[in-house]
Structures are given as structure tokens and as C-alpha cells.
Design a protein around this motif. Structure first.
Motif, PDB file in Angstrom:
ATOM      1  N   VAL A   1      34.632  47.744  13.889  1.00 35.01           N
ATOM      2  CA  VAL A   1      35.604  46.652  13.985  1.00 35.01           C
ATOM      3  C   VAL A   1      34.896  45.310  13.815  1.00 35.01           C
ATOM      4  CG1 VAL A   1      37.215  45.452  15.498  1.00 35.01           C
ATOM      5  CG2 VAL A   1      37.270  47.944  15.353  1.00 35.01           C
ATOM      6  N   ASN A   2      35.357  44.567  12.844  1.00 34.14           N
ATOM      7  CA  ASN A   2      34.706  43.296  12.512  1.00 34.14           C
ATOM      8  C   ASN A   2      35.383  42.096  13.171  1.00 34.14           C
ATOM      9  OD1 ASN A   2      32.793  41.756  10.631  1.00 34.14           O
ATOM     10  ND2 ASN A   2      34.778  40.773  10.250  1.00 34.14           N
ATOM     11  N   SER A   3      34.584  41.167  13.636  1.00 35.72           N
ATOM     12  CA  SER A   3      35.082  39.848  14.008  1.00 35.72           C
ATOM     13  C   SER A   3      34.123  38.821  13.420  1.00 35.72           C
ATOM     14  CB  SER A   3      35.152  39.704  15.529  1.00 35.72           C
ATOM     15  OG  SER A   3      35.529  38.371  15.842  1.00 35.72           O
ATOM     16  N   SER A   4      34.667  37.856  12.725  1.00 37.75           N
ATOM     17  CA  SER A   4      33.821  36.835  12.092  1.00 37.75           C
ATOM     18  C   SER A   4      34.007  35.507  12.817  1.00 37.75           C
ATOM     19  CB  SER A   4      34.186  36.678  10.607  1.00 37.75           C
ATOM     20  OG  SER A   4      34.074  37.891   9.918  1.00 37.75           O
ATOM     21  N   ARG A   5      35.027  34.774  12.413  1.00 37.80           N
ATOM     22  CA  ARG A   5      35.233  33.420  12.938  1.00 37.80           C
ATOM     23  C   ARG A   5      35.351  33.379  14.454  1.00 37.80           C
ATOM     24  NH1 ARG A   5      40.203  32.190   8.969  1.00 37.80           N
ATOM     25  NH2 ARG A   5      40.002  34.408   8.496  1.00 37.80           N
ATOM     26  N   GLY A   6      35.992  34.405  15.038  1.00 35.99           N
ATOM     27  CA  GLY A   6      36.189  34.466  16.493  1.00 35.99           C
ATOM     28  C   GLY A   6      34.885  34.450  17.268  1.00 35.99           C
ATOM     29  N   ILE A   7      33.832  34.992  16.664  1.00 41.08           N
ATOM     30  CA  ILE A   7      32.520  35.008  17.335  1.00 41.08           C
ATOM     31  C   ILE A   7      31.642  33.835  16.895  1.00 41.08           C
ATOM     32  CG2 ILE A   7      30.303  36.246  17.478  1.00 41.08           C
ATOM     33  CD1 ILE A   7      31.896  38.867  17.472  1.00 41.08           C
ATOM     34  N   ILE A   8      31.461  33.708  15.582  1.00 35.85           N
ATOM     35  CA  ILE A   8      30.401  32.787  15.136  1.00 35.85           C
ATOM     36  C   ILE A   8      30.767  31.311  15.301  1.00 35.85           C
ATOM     37  CG2 ILE A   8      29.476  34.547  13.562  1.00 35.85           C
ATOM     38  CD1 ILE A   8      30.527  32.923  11.192  1.00 35.85           C
ATOM     39  N   TYR A   9      32.080  31.020  15.336  1.00 35.63           N
ATOM     40  CA  TYR A   9      32.487  29.622  15.533  1.00 35.63           C
ATOM     41  C   TYR A   9      33.134  29.406  16.906  1.00 35.63           C
ATOM     42  CZ  TYR A   9      31.653  29.524  10.541  1.00 35.63           C
ATOM     43  OH  TYR A   9      31.070  29.645   9.305  1.00 35.63           O
ATOM     44  N   ALA A  10      32.732  30.222  17.887  1.00 31.25           N
ATOM     45  CA  ALA A  10      33.285  30.084  19.239  1.00 31.25           C
ATOM     46  C   ALA A  10      32.965  28.695  19.794  1.00 31.25           C
ATOM     47  CB  ALA A  10      32.715  31.166  20.144  1.00 31.25           C
ATOM     48  N   ASP A  11      31.851  28.153  19.361  1.00 30.55           N
ATOM     49  CA  ASP A  11      31.413  26.839  19.826  1.00 30.55           C
ATOM     50  C   ASP A  11      30.609  26.208  18.693  1.00 30.55           C
ATOM     51  OD1 ASP A  11      30.782  25.265  22.643  1.00 30.55           O
ATOM     52  OD2 ASP A  11      29.144  25.070  21.196  1.00 30.55           O
ATOM     53  N   ILE A  12      30.687  24.897  18.550  1.00 34.73           N
ATOM     54  CA  ILE A  12      29.923  24.306  17.455  1.00 34.73           C
ATOM     55  C   ILE A  12      28.923  23.263  17.949  1.00 34.73           C
ATOM     56  CG2 ILE A  12      31.620  24.745  15.621  1.00 34.73           C
ATOM     57  CD1 ILE A  12      32.290  21.632  16.053  1.00 34.73           C
ATOM     58  N   THR A  13      28.572  23.377  19.213  1.00 36.26           N
ATOM     59  CA  THR A  13      27.574  22.456  19.777  1.00 36.26           C
ATOM     60  C   THR A  13      26.238  23.193  19.908  1.00 36.26           C
ATOM     61  OG1 THR A  13      27.929  23.087  22.073  1.00 36.26           O
ATOM     62  CG2 THR A  13      29.425  21.435  21.160  1.00 36.26           C
ATOM     63  N   GLY A  14      25.353  22.624  20.681  1.00 33.13           N
ATOM     64  CA  GLY A  14      24.059  23.243  20.942  1.00 33.13           C
ATOM     65  C   GLY A  14      24.174  24.581  21.675  1.00 33.13           C
ATOM     66  N   ASN A  15      25.352  24.809  22.280  1.00 32.09           N
ATOM     67  CA  ASN A  15      25.593  26.058  23.017  1.00 32.09           C
ATOM     68  C   ASN A  15      26.114  27.199  22.162  1.00 32.09           C
ATOM     69  OD1 ASN A  15      24.886  25.203  25.547  1.00 32.09           O
ATOM     70  ND2 ASN A  15      26.894  24.247  25.901  1.00 32.09           N
ATOM     71  N   PHE A  16      26.109  27.020  20.839  1.00 32.33           N
ATOM     72  CA  PHE A  16      26.857  27.991  20.023  1.00 32.33           C
ATOM     73  C   PHE A  16      26.377  29.432  20.171  1.00 32.33           C
ATOM     74  CE2 PHE A  16      24.295  29.135  16.236  1.00 32.33           C
ATOM     75  CZ  PHE A  16      23.209  28.287  16.414  1.00 32.33           C
ATOM     76  N   THR A  17      25.078  29.625  20.439  1.00 35.19           N
ATOM     77  CA  THR A  17      24.609  31.008  20.556  1.00 35.19           C
ATOM     78  C   THR A  17      25.132  31.671  21.829  1.00 35.19           C
ATOM     79  OG1 THR A  17      22.543  30.155  21.502  1.00 35.19           O
ATOM     80  CG2 THR A  17      22.524  30.740  19.166  1.00 35.19           C
ATOM     81  N   SER A  18      25.148  30.932  22.914  1.00 35.62           N
ATOM     82  CA  SER A  18      25.607  31.571  24.157  1.00 35.62           C
ATOM     83  C   SER A  18      27.113  31.809  24.109  1.00 35.62           C
ATOM     84  CB  SER A  18      25.188  30.764  25.386  1.00 35.62           C
ATOM     85  OG  SER A  18      25.750  29.488  25.334  1.00 35.62           O
ATOM     86  N   GLU A  19      27.852  30.910  23.456  1.00 35.07           N
ATOM     87  CA  GLU A  19      29.299  31.122  23.334  1.00 35.07           C
ATOM     88  C   GLU A  19      29.603  32.294  22.391  1.00 35.07           C
ATOM     89  OE1 GLU A  19      31.796  29.770  25.131  1.00 35.07           O
ATOM     90  OE2 GLU A  19      30.170  28.811  26.256  1.00 35.07           O
ATOM     91  N   ALA A  20      28.841  32.386  21.299  1.00 34.61           N
ATOM     92  CA  ALA A  20      29.019  33.523  20.377  1.00 34.61           C
ATOM     93  C   ALA A  20      28.732  34.822  21.118  1.00 34.61           C
ATOM     94  CB  ALA A  20      28.101  33.379  19.172  1.00 34.61           C
ATOM     95  N   ARG A  21      27.662  34.823  21.913  1.00 40.16           N
ATOM     96  CA  ARG A  21      27.320  36.020  22.680  1.00 40.16           C
ATOM     97  C   ARG A  21      28.429  36.386  23.664  1.00 40.16           C
ATOM     98  NH1 ARG A  21      23.468  39.539  23.809  1.00 40.16           N
ATOM     99  NH2 ARG A  21      23.617  40.507  25.852  1.00 40.16           N
ATOM    100  N   LYS A  22      28.991  35.370  24.323  1.00 34.30           N
ATOM    101  CA  LYS A  22      30.090  35.636  25.264  1.00 34.30           C
ATOM    102  C   LYS A  22      31.248  36.353  24.569  1.00 34.30           C
ATOM    103  CE  LYS A  22      29.592  31.889  28.564  1.00 34.30           C
ATOM    104  NZ  LYS A  22      30.075  30.518  28.813  1.00 34.30           N
ATOM    105  N   ARG A  23      31.607  35.853  23.386  1.00 34.52           N
ATOM    106  CA  ARG A  23      32.725  36.474  22.641  1.00 34.52           C
ATOM    107  C   ARG A  23      32.378  37.898  22.215  1.00 34.52           C
ATOM    108  NH1 ARG A  23      36.482  32.892  20.199  1.00 34.52           N
ATOM    109  NH2 ARG A  23      36.581  31.030  21.518  1.00 34.52           N
ATOM    110  N   ALA A  24      31.153  38.081  21.727  1.00 27.87           N
ATOM    111  CA  ALA A  24      30.728  39.415  21.294  1.00 27.87           C
ATOM    112  C   ALA A  24      30.680  40.363  22.486  1.00 27.87           C
ATOM    113  CB  ALA A  24      29.369  39.337  20.616  1.00 27.87           C
ATOM    114  N   LEU A  25      30.197  39.841  23.622  1.00 30.86           N
ATOM    115  CA  LEU A  25      30.092  40.654  24.838  1.00 30.86           C
ATOM    116  C   LEU A  25      31.477  41.087  25.317  1.00 30.86           C
ATOM    117  CD1 LEU A  25      28.046  41.714  26.990  1.00 30.86           C
ATOM    118  CD2 LEU A  25      28.472  39.618  28.284  1.00 30.86           C
TER     119      LEU A  25
END
Lengths: 277, 277
Positions: free
Chosen positions: A237-261
Motif C-alpha cells: 500500500v502506497n502513500s506519497s504526499r500524505g507522508i513526505i509532505y506532512a511537514d515542510i519545516t525543519g521537522n519534516f523527517t519526524s513528521e514524515a516518520r509519524k505519518r509512516a508509523l
């Protein structure tokens, strides 16, 4: 990569998540734009933040082609990075190509050989000889479009075939059964149209299905699992925008991880319900 | 480029020939391989040998993508060369893309804006919202696949629609009539299947048709003209391998020209027979 290896990875990570790297320069955090290769830097950071939660990464070629040779370099570097640092994950070239045999051979070579991806999405409109060249590569996967996740999918995919009594996407699945097997073919079935999973599963009970459309496009993971899961999961099951653009600040990796998690945790529940982990 | 400008070029050159630049490093003359960019050098020489005989050039993206970033550079240089030195010709990106709207917008930008092509081939399998983004570009052409030139074209293109009574490719033509017009859309109809030209012409009498499959693939120019020509010609007939690989020695340009000239002369006869020149 074999189906069994894919299933082992699903069990180990308790996930059947694919992260779509639809990377756009206008959407990534500004501080990355000063880097030599901002698209690759963004991808690398997203991969590092999610690789233990995802079994696959899907690179949509349009987002790289729009930047010409520079975009291709970002693509090449991303695939190479995945293959070097995370060789267990499935790398999908989301190309949706479909051309005559002579050309299909070139595309197959481009994505499997030159680029080194494990899988490529292919459009069925040209029929058998446009698909078979991709199936000649050992250990690689051809992912044929059946039901796509977009609004107007039904314009042609739901055409009712007078001869066979099937809808067109069913004929795509049925005919292609003779071209490859569940060891080298998958089908795209959009999460936005769960009502068609049963028809695909009827004809292809053992194949893996690549499922776009969860998240930004509105598909439900619960329904996808109910209608599409088989005895070795059988779903990516793929998710693109929902994960990678969860946040567009310096926190983007932790927000992307939260969505993926969050998705991985939902997937773990569904895998457990089906006795797969 | 407008349909009228295309027709003016056809009348001026007495030709409706498109030269397909399906350039392969293993097939071009060996002496070019020592150049910095052999693919571009080959294309440039083919263009110089044929531009007065051809109204269009078609670049099949697979042949460039297989070489990654270097291939994209050859592609970019070829399009730029055509646009600079021969701005009258139609430059077609033979991409056969077909993806959801968000991605289609990226592909349209890649081929029309970044690359600067005049036209792009598009696959219809995903329906209206996968095609419309290409139609937003003024002066550009979307060339939708109807009947392709390959052997297994009929696997799905000839599916008989129970609701409409049409074959699938007819529905593609009919439905798309509402998406664009004969001022921004064309259709691909393979020369190898002349029996379907009448059906396309019934639904699309005024559209230009891009016709692959003459030459190496065995289609007849005579039959294409009989079945497909309209009052402003309405045909762009492509030949790739038959022209560009006519000879692989130092004489390749003159042999390519001979083949192109032979086709142009046949085309001139057909245009005269139809009172168009």
C-alpha cells in the motif's frame, strides 16, 4: 526479489507500506534548496526516517523527468542509495509505460538494468507484446495497471466487454495470467475503489497488488485489507504526499516518520487480524 | 503550432512525413561513437539530411531514457537544435504516458515546458483526468493512442463495448471529443491496421492522425492515404528505422535521405491525387 522475500520483509517490519517519493522542489523544505542536489537530499532524509517502517519505495518518474538530466541524476542517486543502504526494500519505478515491443525492451533495460529498480509499473493498452519484454528479467517485477486511483478511472477500465462478459480491467488481469505469474507480475488496484478488489482477487488470488490512493486521495486502509489481503499479505500500500509532505519545516523527517508509523501500526493490526504476524 | 501551419508546411514540402529518431548507440555508424555526444551527432546529421522532406520529428523517449542523464542531455540538445534551426517542424515527444492528474501535470510540464516539444503521445487507459492536463498548453498537441501498430494491439483496443456497441478504440476517440478539439488533439492510428481508419475518421473527420508502422513494421502508405486522408491531409506518417538505419556506414546520411525522399515522392503523388497540392 522474490515474493517470499517480500513476505518475509512484511512479517519482519509488520508493515506493507510503500513510501512514494513524488518529490517536488516547490514542496520540500526551503533549507534543502541550497544543497547540491535538493531532491536527492530530501529523498535520503525521508528514506532514513522511514526505512524500518516501509517495505518499498516508489519513484514516480514524472517528478524527476520534469527537471531533465538533473532530475535523472537525482533519480539514479536515490535508487543507488536505496540499493546500497537498504537492499531489503523493493524499489519501484512508477513509469506506467506502454509501448510496442521494440520500445518496451528499451524501457525495461532503462529501469531494470540501467537504473537498477526491482519493479516497474506498465500500462496494458497495447496488449501482450508491449508487456512481455519486461517479464524477461529474472528477479524483477512487472506491475500492470488494472484499476487506477484517479476519478475518471472508469472511462475505459470499466468498459463492459460484450464477448467475455467482464469489465475491461478484469480482462487485463485474466489475459495477463498467461504472460507472467505471481512470481513476476503484480497489479495496480486503487484504494479509492475497494469494490473492485474482489474481482481482481477472484482472478488473481496469489498475486501481490500495488495499492495507491490511501491518504491524500481518500482510500481506506481497512477496506483495502478486508478486500485484498491474502495468505502472504499480497498487498503493498502506497502513500506519497500524505507522508513526505506532512511537514515542510525543519521537522519534516519526524513528521514524515509519524505519518509512516501511524500507517505501519494500522497495518500491524490488520496483519495480526489475518494471522500473518 | 496550429493545424493550419501544419497544413501549410505539408503543402510547401509536399510531404506528410515524420522521421522517428529512435536512436540506438548499437545501430549508429561506428565513427560517430568517438564524438562527445554520439546520439545528438547522429540526430543532427539525420535532421540535416531530411528536414526539407519532413514536417515532423518524433523522439521516442525510451531510447534516450535508457542512457539516463546523458540520454536526456542528447534529447534536450536534439529538441533545441530542431527548434533553433528548423522551427517550422513539429517536434513530437513519443512518451505514451498515462497517469493520474497530479502526475500528468508534471509530465506535461516536462515535455511541453522544460523540453519544449510541440506534441506528446498519451495513453488513454486512465481516462479523462489523465489527459486533460496536457490540453492546458496553448499551441501544443496531445496525441492520444487509439490503434497502435503492434501485433497484439487488439488484446484490449478491440474489446467490444456492450453498452455503446463500439470497439474500445472508438470509445477512446468518441469520449475524448469532449476533452479537446481538432486544434489541440490528434490520434495515433497504426498503418499496420488500415481497416480501422474508417472508424476513426467517422468519429474524427477533421483531426490529424499520427500514423506509425509504415516501413519496417509493414504498413502501406497507399492504404493509409486511401483510408485516412482528409481535406487538409490530416495525416502525419512516421518512419523511424526504415530511414535512420538505411545504412550504417559513412554514407548513412545520403541513404537516409534517399529513403525519406522516396516516401516524400510517394506522398506528393497521394497529395496530388487528393487535390491538395
Amino acid at each position: 526479489m522474490t515474493a517470499q522475500e517480500l513476505f518475509e520483509q512484511i512479517k519482519k517490519k509488520r508493515s506493507f507500506l510503500c513510501v512514494g517519493l513524488d518529490t517536488e522542489l516547490t514542496k520540500i523544505p526551503e533549507h534543502l534548496l541550497t544543497k547540491d542536489d535538493p531532491m536527492f537530499e530530501f529523498n535520503r532524509k525521508i528514506i532514513e526516517a522511514t526505512h524500518d517502517l516501509a517495505i518499498a519505495y516508489k519513484l514516480n518518474l514524472a517528478f524527476y523527468e520534469v527537471h531533465g538530466a538533473a532530475g535523472w541524476n537525482s533519480l539514479v542517486k536515490t535508487v543507488k542509495y536505496l540499493k546500497t543502504h537498504h537492499p531489503d526494500v523493493l524499489v519501484i519505478a512508477d513509469a506506467k509505460r506502454g509501448d510496442i515491443a521494440n520500445t518496451a525492451r528499451m524501457y525495461a533495460k532503462a529501469y531494470f538494468h540501467s537504473l537498477g529498480c526491482d519493479a516497474v509499473t506498465v500500462s496494458p493498452y497495447l496488449g501482450q507484446d508491449s508487456v512481455v519484454p519486461y517479464l524477461q528479467y529474472d528477479g524483477k517485477w512487472t506491475i500492470l495497471l488494472a484499476i487506477t486511483s484517479n476519478e475518471s478511472f472508469g472511462d475505459f477500465q470499466l468498459v463492459h466487454n460484450k464477448q467475455t462478459g467482464n469489465l475491461l480491467f478484469e480482462d487485463v488481469v485474466l489475459k495477463s495470467m498467461h504472460w507472467g505469474s505471481d512470481a513476476n507480475m503484480m497489479f495496480v488496484v486503487g484504494a479509492t475503489h475497494p469494490e473492485y478488489f474482489a474481482a481482481v482477487r477472484k482472478h488473481a488470488p496469489h498475486h501481490f497488488l500495488l495499492v495507491p490512493g490511501v491518504g491524500e486521495q481518500g482510500g481506506s486502509l481497512q477496506k483495502v485489507a478486508e478486500n485484498g489481503m491474502n495468505d502472504r499479505c499480497g498487498l503493498i500500500v502506497n502513500s506519497s504526499r500524505g507522508i513526505i509532505y506532512a511537514d515542510i519545516t525543519g521537522n519534516f523527517t519526524s513528521e514524515a516518520r509519524k505519518r509512516a508509523l501511524k500507517l505501519q501500526q494500522e497495518m500491524e493490526v490488520l496483519l495480526k487480524q489475518n494471522g500473518l504476524v
